[in-house]
Motif scaffolding. Structure first.
Motif, PDB file in Angstrom:
ATOM      1  N   LEU B   8      -5.789  52.515 -36.075  1.00 22.02           N
ATOM      2  CA  LEU B   8      -6.120  51.221 -35.527  1.00 22.02           C
ATOM      3  C   LEU B   8      -5.002  50.021 -35.468  1.00 22.02           C
ATOM      4  O   LEU B   8      -5.546  48.763 -34.701  1.00 22.02           O
ATOM      5  CB  LEU B   8      -7.374  50.883 -36.251  1.00 22.02           C
ATOM      6  CG  LEU B   8      -8.825  51.924 -35.863  1.00 22.02           C
ATOM      7  CD1 LEU B   8      -9.586  52.146 -36.725  1.00 22.02           C
ATOM      8  CD2 LEU B   8      -8.718  51.653 -34.665  1.00 22.02           C
ATOM      9  N   ASP B  22     -11.126  45.891 -28.526  1.00 20.75           N
ATOM     10  CA  ASP B  22     -11.800  46.321 -27.747  1.00 20.75           C
ATOM     11  C   ASP B  22     -11.507  47.665 -27.759  1.00 20.75           C
ATOM     12  O   ASP B  22     -11.054  48.976 -27.347  1.00 20.75           O
ATOM     13  CB  ASP B  22     -12.069  46.114 -26.209  1.00 20.75           C
ATOM     14  CG  ASP B  22     -11.386  45.582 -25.250  1.00 20.75           C
ATOM     15  OD1 ASP B  22     -10.726  44.062 -25.818  1.00 20.75           O
ATOM     16  OD2 ASP B  22     -10.328  46.405 -24.940  1.00 20.75           O
ATOM     17  N   VAL B  23      -9.557  47.480 -27.515  1.00 21.19           N
ATOM     18  CA  VAL B  23      -8.607  48.449 -27.430  1.00 21.19           C
ATOM     19  C   VAL B  23      -8.934  48.790 -28.994  1.00 21.19           C
ATOM     20  O   VAL B  23      -8.903  51.046 -28.726  1.00 21.19           O
ATOM     21  CB  VAL B  23      -8.226  47.874 -27.690  1.00 21.19           C
ATOM     22  CG1 VAL B  23      -6.195  49.403 -27.528  1.00 21.19           C
ATOM     23  CG2 VAL B  23      -7.029  47.095 -25.993  1.00 21.19           C
ATOM     24  N   ALA B  24      -9.473  49.045 -30.309  1.00 16.89           N
ATOM     25  CA  ALA B  24      -9.408  49.224 -31.314  1.00 16.89           C
ATOM     26  C   ALA B  24     -10.866  49.808 -31.171  1.00 16.89           C
ATOM     27  O   ALA B  24     -10.910  51.494 -31.622  1.00 16.89           O
ATOM     28  CB  ALA B  24      -9.442  48.740 -32.758  1.00 16.89           C
ATOM     29  N   GLY B  25     -11.712  49.668 -30.591  1.00 16.62           N
ATOM     30  CA  GLY B  25     -12.883  50.166 -30.829  1.00 16.62           C
ATOM     31  C   GLY B  25     -13.222  51.300 -29.157  1.00 16.62           C
ATOM     32  O   GLY B  25     -13.600  52.754 -29.723  1.00 16.62           O
ATOM     33  N   ASP B  26     -12.406  51.012 -28.573  1.00 15.73           N
ATOM     34  CA  ASP B  26     -11.914  52.355 -27.414  1.00 15.73           C
ATOM     35  C   ASP B  26     -11.371  53.620 -28.374  1.00 15.73           C
ATOM     36  O   ASP B  26     -12.465  54.919 -27.869  1.00 15.73           O
ATOM     37  CB  ASP B  26     -10.881  52.014 -26.302  1.00 15.73           C
ATOM     38  CG  ASP B  26     -11.850  51.337 -25.804  1.00 15.73           C
ATOM     39  OD1 ASP B  26     -12.759  51.260 -25.260  1.00 15.73           O
ATOM     40  OD2 ASP B  26     -10.915  50.525 -24.785  1.00 15.73           O
ATOM     41  N   LEU B  27     -10.401  53.368 -28.709  1.00 12.27           N
ATOM     42  CA  LEU B  27      -9.416  54.387 -30.161  1.00 12.27           C
ATOM     43  C   LEU B  27     -10.958  54.843 -30.795  1.00 12.27           C
ATOM     44  O   LEU B  27     -10.664  56.526 -31.385  1.00 12.27           O
ATOM     45  CB  LEU B  27      -8.522  54.010 -30.479  1.00 12.27           C
ATOM     46  CG  LEU B  27      -8.047  54.691 -31.266  1.00 12.27           C
ATOM     47  CD1 LEU B  27      -6.854  55.422 -30.329  1.00 12.27           C
ATOM     48  CD2 LEU B  27      -6.241  54.193 -32.389  1.00 12.27           C
ATOM     49  N   ALA B  28     -11.685  54.358 -31.008  1.00 11.72           N
ATOM     50  CA  ALA B  28     -12.314  54.431 -32.898  1.00 11.72           C
ATOM     51  C   ALA B  28     -13.163  55.793 -32.029  1.00 11.72           C
ATOM     52  O   ALA B  28     -14.119  56.525 -32.313  1.00 11.72           O
ATOM     53  CB  ALA B  28     -13.007  54.044 -33.059  1.00 11.72           C
ATOM     54  N   GLU B  29     -14.264  55.252 -30.819  1.00  6.54           N
ATOM     55  CA  GLU B  29     -14.925  55.749 -30.135  1.00  6.54           C
ATOM     56  C   GLU B  29     -14.441  57.271 -29.492  1.00  6.54           C
ATOM     57  O   GLU B  29     -15.325  58.685 -29.345  1.00  6.54           O
ATOM     58  CB  GLU B  29     -15.734  55.439 -28.767  1.00  6.54           C
ATOM     59  CG  GLU B  29     -16.549  55.619 -27.561  1.00  6.54           C
ATOM     60  CD  GLU B  29     -17.337  54.728 -26.921  1.00  6.54           C
ATOM     61  OE1 GLU B  29     -17.001  54.115 -26.775  1.00  6.54           O
ATOM     62  OE2 GLU B  29     -18.101  55.455 -26.106  1.00  6.54           O
ATOM     63  N   ALA B  30     -13.265  57.068 -28.565  1.00  6.95           N
ATOM     64  CA  ALA B  30     -12.439  58.295 -28.845  1.00  6.95           C
ATOM     65  C   ALA B  30     -12.741  59.626 -29.536  1.00  6.95           C
ATOM     66  O   ALA B  30     -12.885  60.642 -29.439  1.00  6.95           O
ATOM     67  CB  ALA B  30     -10.942  58.446 -27.638  1.00  6.95           C
ATOM     68  N   ARG B  32     -13.919  59.109 -32.260  1.00  8.09           N
ATOM     69  CA  ARG B  32     -15.924  59.882 -32.879  1.00  8.09           C
ATOM     70  C   ARG B  32     -16.092  61.011 -31.671  1.00  8.09           C
ATOM     71  O   ARG B  32     -16.958  62.283 -32.441  1.00  8.09           O
ATOM     72  CB  ARG B  32     -16.833  58.980 -33.038  1.00  8.09           C
ATOM     73  CG  ARG B  32     -18.308  59.827 -32.988  1.00  8.09           C
ATOM     74  CD  ARG B  32     -18.864  58.217 -32.848  1.00  8.09           C
ATOM     75  NE  ARG B  32     -20.282  58.623 -32.439  1.00  8.09           N
ATOM     76  CZ  ARG B  32     -21.494  58.228 -33.774  1.00  8.09           C
ATOM     77  NH1 ARG B  32     -20.493  57.904 -35.198  1.00  8.09           N
ATOM     78  NH2 ARG B  32     -22.083  58.365 -34.249  1.00  8.09           N
ATOM     79  N   GLU B  50      -2.591  60.185 -29.373  1.00  5.96           N
ATOM     80  CA  GLU B  50      -3.275  58.839 -28.248  1.00  5.96           C
ATOM     81  C   GLU B  50      -3.407  57.093 -28.595  1.00  5.96           C
ATOM     82  O   GLU B  50      -2.567  56.960 -27.857  1.00  5.96           O
ATOM     83  CB  GLU B  50      -4.741  59.109 -27.798  1.00  5.96           C
ATOM     84  CG  GLU B  50      -5.467  58.061 -26.768  1.00  5.96           C
ATOM     85  CD  GLU B  50      -6.666  58.340 -27.002  1.00  5.96           C
ATOM     86  OE1 GLU B  50      -7.461  58.731 -25.485  1.00  5.96           O
ATOM     87  OE2 GLU B  50      -7.625  58.146 -27.829  1.00  5.96           O
TER      88      GLU B  50
END
Lengths: 122, 221
Positions: B8, B22-30, B32, B50
């Motif tokens: 992150l 939003d890039v960090a959020g994408d990584l967190a969601e993926a 999960r 990734e």
């Protein structure tokens, strides 16, 4: 699901899209402006095409499409599954839709009478 | 369990500031999603890979934008080329030797054209900005009468002033002045400069007679 107002005129000089650009644009159109962001677009492409899609490529492609003015983006609401971070939601711009139409029309025109070779029904 | 912290941190640092969240959020969601489908260890490995992939893409994108920006800057700063090369001089020299008559005629024609241009320019200059008929008139940098009410140069007053000066019989010297407020900071207040009287400043005296007292000699005209 295709949502949003996409009933715009197609200009004849719309730019042609590369293959991956077209797929990303079609995924964004399918998801709609409320759900189209990097993760969902990559999942949608993976689910529909069976391709292994790298999210980095989706990210780069969306950035360049936005630079060309074919899509626009805005931050959505923070979501708990993203650690409280907002997604960047992408909306296909009228010029982007024109580009999709022009590209798909060119593909249809080129594949129209090759169905016996390509094994397509339509 | 959230995505690896280093991942992150890395993507947040490499992404452009408006897109870091939003890039960090994408990584967190993926991450999960992988946790649910594949388990903790596999999710950690895949998310780490990734993160490296996304980081490399972010660096490539940053370098590309820098290249584009520099290319635009170079195109903007490109110097103006005169379009004269060594070949032009060689051609001119060869034509001079090969056709001397044509060269002489061409040279004379250019000299004539330059003379006509200079004459026309001087004529226009004399008509629009004539020098004053005074000794050392070329030393006068500017003489301007400004009509404050009309907001423009008062040509008629300049003409009247000249006629009046020539017809003087009893006034020894005629001057005019005005105060010019300068926006210079000086100790003790604003600096004031008085623009001097016309004839005295020009070193020209009236025709004859004693110096006049009153409004004429006091200036202000």
């Amino acid at each position: 699901v295709v949502s949003g107002d996409y009933s715009h005129n197609v200009t004849k000089d719309a730019r042609a899209l590369a293959e991956f650009e077209l797929i990303v644009m079609l995924a964004a159109l399918r998801l709609g402006p409320e759900q189209a962001y990097t993760v969902t677009i990559a999942d949608e492409i993976r689910r529909r095409t069976g391709r292994s899609v790298r999210r980095a490529n989706v990210y780069t492609t969306l950035q360049r499409l936005e630079e060309k003015g074919l899509v626009s983006s805005e931050l959505g609401e923070p979501r708990p599954e993203r650690g409280g971070r907002p997604p960047r939601l992408f909306t296909v711009a009228p010029s982007g839709l024109a580009a999709v139409r022009a590209t798909t029309a060119a593909i249809r025109a080129m594949t129209g009478d090759l169905s016996h070779l390509l094994g397509e029904t339509s | 369990v959230s995505a690896p912290r280093w991942a992150l941190w890395l993507v947040t640092r490499l992404a452009p500031p408006p897109q870091a969240a939003d890039v960090a959020g994408d990584l967190a969601e993926a991450h999960r999603g992988r946790l649910i489908r594949r388990g903790r260890v596999a999710a950690w490995l895949l998310t780490s890979l990734e993160a490296l992939d996304v980081s490399a893409a972010l660096v490539r994108e940053r370098l590309r934008r820098r290249r584009v920006s520099r290319a635009r800057g170079r195109a903007h700063r490109r110097p103006i080329r005169l379009g004269v090369s060594w070949l032009d001089f060689r051609l001119g020299f060869r034509m001079l030797i090969k056709h001397p008559g044509l060269t002489v005629v061409g040279g004379l024609a250019m000299a004539f054209a330059i003379a006509v241009g200079v004459f026309a320019f001087e004529l226009v200059l004399q008509l629009t900005r004539p020098t004053l008929p005074l000794p050392d008139a070329e030393r006068v940098v500017a003489l301007r009468l400004w009509h404050t009410a009309a907001g423009g140069v008062e040509e008629q007053a300049l003409y009247d002033y000249r006629i009046w000066r020539e017809q003087l019989a009893s006034v020894d010297a005629l001057g005019a002045y005005r105060d010019v407020d300068r926006s210079l900071g000086v100790s003790g207040g604003q600096a004031g400069v008085g623009a001097g009287g016309g004839d005295q400043r020009l070193g020209v005296r009236g025709r004859a007679g004693p110096a006049a007292a009153g409004p004429a000699s006091a200036g202000g005209g």
